[in-house]
Motif scaffolding. Structure first.
Motif, PDB file in Angstrom:
ATOM      1  N   PRO A 179       0.889  -1.521   0.435  1.00 35.44           N
ATOM      2  CA  PRO A 179       0.144  -0.172   0.079  1.00 35.44           C
ATOM      3  C   PRO A 179       1.148   1.282   0.115  1.00 35.44           C
ATOM      4  CG  PRO A 179      -0.700  -1.226   2.017  1.00 35.44           C
ATOM      5  CD  PRO A 179       0.931  -1.968   1.482  1.00 35.44           C
ATOM      6  N   THR A 180       0.028   2.211  -0.465  1.00 39.72           N
ATOM      7  CA  THR A 180       0.590   3.637  -0.612  1.00 39.72           C
ATOM      8  C   THR A 180       0.706   3.864   1.185  1.00 39.72           C
ATOM      9  OG1 THR A 180       0.413   6.160  -1.469  1.00 39.72           O
ATOM     10  CG2 THR A 180      -1.689   4.552  -1.201  1.00 39.72           C
ATOM     11  N   LEU A 201       1.050  13.448  -2.588  1.00 36.96           N
ATOM     12  CA  LEU A 201      -0.837  12.806  -3.498  1.00 36.96           C
ATOM     13  C   LEU A 201      -0.062  13.617  -4.875  1.00 36.96           C
ATOM     14  CD1 LEU A 201      -3.450  14.737  -0.619  1.00 36.96           C
ATOM     15  CD2 LEU A 201      -2.862  12.379  -1.880  1.00 36.96           C
ATOM     16  N   ASN A 202       1.012  14.744  -5.086  1.00 35.47           N
ATOM     17  CA  ASN A 202       0.779  14.634  -6.410  1.00 35.47           C
ATOM     18  C   ASN A 202       1.945  13.837  -6.429  1.00 35.47           C
ATOM     19  OD1 ASN A 202      -0.385  17.618  -5.984  1.00 35.47           O
ATOM     20  ND2 ASN A 202       1.339  18.313  -5.604  1.00 35.47           N
ATOM     21  N   PHE A 209      -5.194   8.989  -0.507  1.00 33.37           N
ATOM     22  CA  PHE A 209      -4.460   8.133  -0.280  1.00 33.37           C
ATOM     23  C   PHE A 209      -5.396   7.549   0.242  1.00 33.37           C
ATOM     24  CE2 PHE A 209      -2.189  11.478   1.706  1.00 33.37           C
ATOM     25  CZ  PHE A 209      -0.841  11.393   1.546  1.00 33.37           C
ATOM     26  N   ALA A 210      -4.685   5.691   0.776  1.00 27.00           N
ATOM     27  CA  ALA A 210      -5.615   4.474   0.519  1.00 27.00           C
ATOM     28  C   ALA A 210      -6.165   4.994   2.121  1.00 27.00           C
ATOM     29  CB  ALA A 210      -4.765   3.203   0.990  1.00 27.00           C
ATOM     30  N   VAL A 237      -1.215  -1.545  -3.624  1.00 22.42           N
ATOM     31  CA  VAL A 237      -2.675  -0.399  -3.586  1.00 22.42           C
ATOM     32  C   VAL A 237      -2.401   0.020  -3.104  1.00 22.42           C
ATOM     33  CG1 VAL A 237      -4.781  -1.028  -2.223  1.00 22.42           C
ATOM     34  CG2 VAL A 237      -3.063  -2.999  -2.524  1.00 22.42           C
ATOM     35  N   ASP A 238      -1.895   1.718  -4.025  1.00 18.35           N
ATOM     36  CA  ASP A 238      -1.089   2.859  -4.282  1.00 18.35           C
ATOM     37  C   ASP A 238      -2.145   3.700  -5.352  1.00 18.35           C
ATOM     38  OD1 ASP A 238      -0.567   1.843  -6.781  1.00 18.35           O
ATOM     39  OD2 ASP A 238       2.037   2.034  -6.272  1.00 18.35           O
ATOM     40  N   GLY A 239      -2.845   3.657  -5.430  1.00 21.21           N
ATOM     41  CA  GLY A 239      -3.586   4.756  -6.843  1.00 21.21           C
ATOM     42  C   GLY A 239      -2.545   4.993  -7.765  1.00 21.21           C
ATOM     43  N   GLY A 240      -1.901   4.006  -7.987  1.00 21.27           N
ATOM     44  CA  GLY A 240      -0.537   4.215  -9.360  1.00 21.27           C
ATOM     45  C   GLY A 240       0.594   5.122  -8.837  1.00 21.27           C
ATOM     46  N   PHE A 241       0.568   5.232  -7.444  1.00 17.87           N
ATOM     47  CA  PHE A 241       1.630   5.772  -7.314  1.00 17.87           C
ATOM     48  C   PHE A 241       3.693   4.783  -7.484  1.00 17.87           C
ATOM     49  CE2 PHE A 241       5.553   5.497  -4.602  1.00 17.87           C
ATOM     50  CZ  PHE A 241       5.868   7.532  -3.791  1.00 17.87           C
ATOM     51  N   LEU A 242       3.139   3.777  -7.787  1.00 16.84           N
ATOM     52  CA  LEU A 242       4.954   3.372  -8.560  1.00 16.84           C
ATOM     53  C   LEU A 242       4.290   3.225 -10.058  1.00 16.84           C
ATOM     54  CD1 LEU A 242       4.522  -0.098  -5.892  1.00 16.84           C
ATOM     55  CD2 LEU A 242       6.271   2.359  -6.238  1.00 16.84           C
TER      56      LEU A 242
END
Length: 244
Positions: A179-180, A201-202, A209-210, A237-242
């Motif tokens: 997760p993020t 968040l940017n 955030f999760a 589970v990171d909203g696309g962070f990685l």
């Protein structure tokens, strides 16, 4: 997609608060018999009141011999969630031996140890099993003041993959969720300052955030028969962070 764990017995570490607590409650709700482990007796007491039927074990997983003793008579386990972790954040040049040793003892060594205990009895019983290790986006991305934490989660991802490789022939699946920042009670306090949260968040395409349930739902999926062909994965589970 309905997930049902009736007839299965689950062990959840770090079950006193946050992701672990909500995972234990969700497993119980879906029919599993749940054993909740935490080093906080008060948290376990409140969990038992909130979720009747949950069995509790109080132990500090950093203590190898105490863990061995606490789990020696745990009985059959079909599902394991290795969630317990510590996050001791220090700048690289200020990392202490104590912080390094405790972080690896809980975040990596304890996962290996608890998994060994559980897997041995799975193999003795000749039953399939499912294990989810709770990792982090920090396993794959450098973050300021996270040199030790990032290192432990990177190690945990590789432990997950090797476990999957070696235990697959025994019909035991092993995956991680990564997760993020998660909006647990502690997460909301730590990331409530817009000056701190905005840069992170940017970097998340979904722009948030999760929530705890985002992670719990992912854990339940990976534990369930709905993911029967998935093992050795590290699920962001990171909203696309990685992805950025």
């Amino acid at each position: 997609m309905e997930i049902n764990f009736c007839g299965r017995r689950a062990l959840v570490t770090g079950a006193g608060k946050g992701i672990g607590r909500e995972t234990a409650k969700a497993l119980r709700k879906t029919g599993a018999e749940v054993v909740a482990l935490s080093r906080s007796y008060e948290d376990l007491e409140s969990l038992a009141r909130e979720c009747p039927g949950v069995q509790t074990i109080c132990v500090d997983l950093a203590d190898w011999s105490a863990t061995e003793k606490a789990l020696s008579s745990i009985g059959p386990v079909d599902i394991l969630v290795n969630n317990a972790a510590v996050a001791i954040l220090q700048p690289f040049l200020a990392v202490t031996e104590e912080a390094f040793d405790r972080s690896f003892a809980v975040n990596v060594k304890a996962v290996l140890h608890v998994s060994q205990i559980v897997v041995h009895q799975m193999i003795e019983r000749g039953v399939p099993g499912a294990i989810v290790n709770v990792s982090s986006q920090a396993s794959q991305c450098a973050l300021l003041d996270h040199s030790v934490y990032c290192s432990t989660k990177g190690a945990l991802d590789m432990v997950t993959k090797v476990m999957a490789l070696e235990l697959g022939p025994k019909k035991i699946r092993v995956n991680s969720v990564n997760p993020t920042v998660v909006m647990t009670e502690m997460g909301r306090v730590g990331w409530s300052d817009p000056q701190k949260s905005k840069p992170m968040l940017n970097r998340i395409p979904l722009g948030r955030f999760a929530e705890v349930e985002d992670v719990v739902h992912s854990i339940l999926f990976l534990l369930s028969d709905k993911s029967s062909m998935i093992t050795g994965s590290c699920l962001p589970v990171d909203g696309g962070f990685l992805a950025c």
